[in-house]
Design a protein around this motif. Structure first.
Motif, short mmCIF file in Angstrom:
data_model
loop_
_atom_site.label_atom_id
_atom_site.label_comp_id
_atom_site.label_asym_id
_atom_site.label_seq_id
_atom_site.Cartn_x
_atom_site.Cartn_y
_atom_site.Cartn_z
N ARG A 12 0.83 -1.21 0.00
CA ARG A 12 0.00 0.00 0.00
C ARG A 12 0.87 1.26 0.00
N GLU A 16 0.95 4.01 -2.94
CA GLU A 16 0.71 5.41 -2.60
C GLU A 16 1.85 6.28 -3.14
N THR A 53 -7.18 3.77 -6.47
CA THR A 53 -6.50 5.06 -6.63
C THR A 53 -7.32 6.17 -6.00
N ILE A 56 -6.81 6.09 -2.34
CA ILE A 56 -5.50 6.66 -2.00
C ILE A 56 -5.55 8.18 -2.08
N LEU A 60 -4.83 10.90 0.81
CA LEU A 60 -3.85 11.97 0.65
C LEU A 60 -4.49 13.35 0.84
#
Length: 76
Positions: A12, A16, A53, A56, A60
């Protein structure tokens, strides 16, 4: 158990990093980012990879490391 969990967490973190690297190339849509972040898998996997995605990117964003405006994602 613990070894497999560690392997998963490392994967992961690596993925990332690939998403962050793709963001470093400039603003892009989710569909633009997937081929960059998942260049190690065949294209038929990309529809599934798109959901990962997005997860992620949302992580973020919550950390203040990415932002989204009008469907375009970029590094923060």
């Amino acid at each position: 158990g613990p070894g497999k969990l560690d392997e998963y967490l490392q994967l992961r973190a690596w993925r990332e990093g690939k998403v962050l690297a793709a963001l470093g190339q400039g603003a892009a849509t989710l569909s633009d980012l997937v081929p960059c972040a998942y260049d190690d898998v065949q294209a038929f996997v990309w529809p599934i990879a798109e959901r990962n995605t997005l997860a992620i990117l949302e992580k973020l964003r919550s950390e203040g490391r990415a932002r989204e405006a009008g469907g375009q994602w970029s590094a923060a």
